[in-house]
Design a protein around this motif. Structure first.
Motif, PDB file in Angstrom:
ATOM      1  N   LEU A   7      31.713  36.501  32.351  1.00 36.72           N
ATOM      2  CA  LEU A   7      31.764  37.875  31.860  1.00 36.72           C
ATOM      3  C   LEU A   7      30.502  38.277  31.099  1.00 36.72           C
ATOM      4  N   LEU A   8      29.450  37.447  31.157  1.00 42.66           N
ATOM      5  CA  LEU A   8      28.242  37.688  30.364  1.00 42.66           C
ATOM      6  C   LEU A   8      27.009  37.631  31.255  1.00 42.66           C
ATOM      7  N   MET A   9      26.178  38.682  31.189  1.00 48.20           N
ATOM      8  CA  MET A   9      24.994  38.775  32.042  1.00 48.20           C
ATOM      9  C   MET A   9      23.752  39.078  31.203  1.00 48.20           C
ATOM     10  N   LEU A  10      22.670  38.357  31.483  1.00 49.95           N
ATOM     11  CA  LEU A  10      21.376  38.580  30.840  1.00 49.95           C
ATOM     12  C   LEU A  10      20.424  39.187  31.868  1.00 49.95           C
ATOM     13  N   THR A  11      19.678  40.226  31.458  1.00 51.89           N
ATOM     14  CA  THR A  11      18.767  40.912  32.374  1.00 51.89           C
ATOM     15  C   THR A  11      17.415  41.127  31.711  1.00 51.89           C
ATOM     16  N   TRP A  12      16.328  40.927  32.464  1.00 54.63           N
ATOM     17  CA  TRP A  12      15.007  41.346  32.028  1.00 54.63           C
ATOM     18  C   TRP A  12      14.442  42.281  33.090  1.00 54.63           C
ATOM     19  N   ARG A  20      24.727  41.969  28.614  1.00 56.57           N
ATOM     20  CA  ARG A  20      25.911  42.771  28.921  1.00 56.57           C
ATOM     21  C   ARG A  20      27.143  41.889  29.006  1.00 56.57           C
ATOM     22  N   ARG A  21      28.229  42.349  28.392  1.00 60.33           N
ATOM     23  CA  ARG A  21      29.483  41.614  28.418  1.00 60.33           C
ATOM     24  C   ARG A  21      30.609  42.518  28.904  1.00 60.33           C
ATOM     25  N   LYS A  22      31.340  42.062  29.914  1.00 66.31           N
ATOM     26  CA  LYS A  22      32.531  42.777  30.370  1.00 66.31           C
ATOM     27  C   LYS A  22      33.708  42.391  29.486  1.00 66.31           C
ATOM     28  N   LEU A  23      34.624  43.328  29.305  1.00 66.66           N
ATOM     29  CA  LEU A  23      35.760  43.112  28.424  1.00 66.66           C
ATOM     30  C   LEU A  23      37.004  42.640  29.175  1.00 66.66           C
ATOM     31  N   GLY A  24      36.791  42.089  30.346  1.00 57.15           N
ATOM     32  CA  GLY A  24      37.893  41.576  31.140  1.00 57.15           C
ATOM     33  C   GLY A  24      37.424  41.318  32.557  1.00 57.15           C
ATOM     34  N   VAL A  25      38.356  41.033  33.450  1.00 58.27           N
ATOM     35  CA  VAL A  25      38.056  40.710  34.844  1.00 58.27           C
ATOM     36  C   VAL A  25      38.388  41.907  35.724  1.00 58.27           C
ATOM     37  N   VAL A  62      36.681  47.262  34.730  1.00 53.57           N
ATOM     38  CA  VAL A  62      36.871  46.879  33.327  1.00 53.57           C
ATOM     39  C   VAL A  62      35.703  47.408  32.492  1.00 53.57           C
ATOM     40  N   PRO A  63      35.933  47.970  31.304  1.00 56.81           N
ATOM     41  CA  PRO A  63      34.828  48.433  30.446  1.00 56.81           C
ATOM     42  C   PRO A  63      33.899  47.291  30.051  1.00 56.81           C
ATOM     43  N   TRP A  64      32.701  47.645  29.619  1.00 62.24           N
ATOM     44  CA  TRP A  64      31.708  46.659  29.216  1.00 62.24           C
ATOM     45  C   TRP A  64      30.857  47.246  28.093  1.00 62.24           C
ATOM     46  N   TRP A  65      30.131  46.355  27.391  1.00 56.61           N
ATOM     47  CA  TRP A  65      29.123  46.801  26.425  1.00 56.61           C
ATOM     48  C   TRP A  65      27.815  46.084  26.716  1.00 56.61           C
ATOM     49  N   ARG A  66      26.706  46.707  26.302  1.00 52.14           N
ATOM     50  CA  ARG A  66      25.384  46.132  26.547  1.00 52.14           C
ATOM     51  C   ARG A  66      24.487  46.390  25.338  1.00 52.14           C
ATOM     52  N   GLN A  83      18.922  49.411  21.751  1.00 48.98           N
ATOM     53  CA  GLN A  83      19.938  50.310  22.300  1.00 48.98           C
ATOM     54  C   GLN A  83      21.271  49.581  22.462  1.00 48.98           C
ATOM     55  N   PHE A  84      22.361  50.306  22.181  1.00 52.72           N
ATOM     56  CA  PHE A  84      23.708  49.785  22.399  1.00 52.72           C
ATOM     57  C   PHE A  84      24.437  50.757  23.317  1.00 52.72           C
ATOM     58  N   GLU A  85      25.097  50.213  24.355  1.00 57.69           N
ATOM     59  CA  GLU A  85      25.802  51.039  25.330  1.00 57.69           C
ATOM     60  C   GLU A  85      27.205  50.505  25.573  1.00 57.69           C
ATOM     61  N   VAL A  86      28.112  51.402  25.886  1.00 63.84           N
ATOM     62  CA  VAL A  86      29.432  51.043  26.398  1.00 63.84           C
ATOM     63  C   VAL A  86      29.633  51.831  27.686  1.00 63.84           C
ATOM     64  N   GLY A  87      30.249  51.197  28.677  1.00 62.99           N
ATOM     65  CA  GLY A  87      30.394  51.869  29.958  1.00 62.99           C
ATOM     66  C   GLY A  87      31.626  51.419  30.711  1.00 62.99           C
ATOM     67  N   LYS A  88      31.901  52.167  31.785  1.00 63.96           N
ATOM     68  CA  LYS A  88      33.068  51.861  32.612  1.00 63.96           C
ATOM     69  C   LYS A  88      32.857  52.425  34.009  1.00 63.96           C
ATOM     70  N   ARG A  89      33.243  51.649  35.012  1.00 65.17           N
ATOM     71  CA  ARG A  89      33.271  52.133  36.387  1.00 65.17           C
ATOM     72  C   ARG A  89      34.669  52.652  36.691  1.00 65.17           C
ATOM     73  N   PHE A  90      34.754  53.892  37.146  1.00 63.48           N
ATOM     74  CA  PHE A  90      36.050  54.522  37.383  1.00 63.48           C
ATOM     75  C   PHE A  90      36.531  54.334  38.817  1.00 63.48           C
ATOM     76  N   ASN A  91      35.621  54.219  39.761  1.00 57.91           N
ATOM     77  CA  ASN A  91      35.974  53.925  41.149  1.00 57.91           C
ATOM     78  C   ASN A  91      34.743  53.333  41.829  1.00 57.91           C
ATOM     79  N   ASP A  92      34.787  53.200  43.143  1.00 59.59           N
ATOM     80  CA  ASP A  92      33.680  52.564  43.859  1.00 59.59           C
ATOM     81  C   ASP A  92      32.391  53.371  43.796  1.00 59.59           C
TER      82      ASP A  92
END
Length: 214
Positions: free
Chosen positions: A84-89, A116-121, A125-129, A152-161
């Motif tokens: 549930l944890l991703m690192l990006t450069w 970035r960390r997702k808050l579930g599977v 599922v929402p996430w923060w970065r 920067q701090f972000e929170v996000g969510k995918r609602f559909n495809d």
């Protein structure tokens, strides 16, 4: 990316910035690391922006509006360090070409790292970065040249495809060749959306409220 940016300098002046549209084309890359949990990406973005309070003089007494063509290229890599944890450069190059206010034409180079960390599977599922970046801004009018650091701090969510949304908070710090006029700090909050138009084509739109020096 299509977004509006409203900002205030020293509680005296209000700036309005609107990028009408920005299409992002993702070019897939092939990893040479076999089955390792990482992947590289390249993003090409082309758009336009409108600034209705651009200034040319150092004292910023002049207010003029202008359009600018906006070209961006980003290359980076993300690493799935935990399920549930991703690192990006990423490294970015951006060029702004104003229609009339040519001294404001600029080239920007930046590097950025984020976690970035997702808050579930699951895909919805929402996430923060949390991310931090360094960038250099080089203008045709070289006295405006400046360097910028931001977090920067972000929170996000995918609602559909096809559709997702993000809320962001950002703190920026500037230092320029002439720090009296082109240095300072700013805070921003924004709402950004992404709409997938095809396999590798995405339309981004949003709104940003900004308070601080430019």
């Amino acid at each position: 990316m299509c977004y509006i940016c409203l900002s205030k300098q020293s509680s005296k002046k209000v700036y309005l910035f609107a990028a009408l549209w920005l299409l992002t084309l993702t070019i897939p890359n092939f990893s040479l690391e076999g089955n390792t949990p990482s992947e590289s990406f390249t993003t090409l973005a082309i758009g336009v922006q409108h600034d209705d309070n651009a200034t040319l003089d150092l004292e910023e007494h002049e207010e003029r509006a202008d359009w600018a063509r906006d070209y961006r290229l980003r290359h980076g890599r993300f690493y799935q360090i935990k399920p549930l944890l991703m690192l990006t450069w990423a490294a970015d190059i951006r060029f702004l070409d104003f229609s009339n206010l040519n001294p404001l034409d600029q080239t920007q180079g930046a590097v950025r790292i984020s976690l970035r960390r997702k808050l579930g599977v699951g895909p919805q599922v929402p996430w923060w970065r949390l991310s931090a970046g360094l960038s250099g801004h080089r203008f045709q009018s070289s006295i405006r040249n400046r360097n910028l650091a931001d977090i920067q701090f972000e929170v996000g969510k995918r609602f559909n495809d096809r559709f997702s949304a993000t809320i962001s908070l950002d703190k920026e710090s500037y230092r320029g060749v002439n720090s009296r006029y082109f240095g300072g700090e700013a805070f921003a909050t924004g709402l950004n959306t992404e709409t997938k138009l095809s396999g590798h084509l995405t339309l981004l739109a949003g709104y940003e409220l900004r308070d601080g020096t430019l």
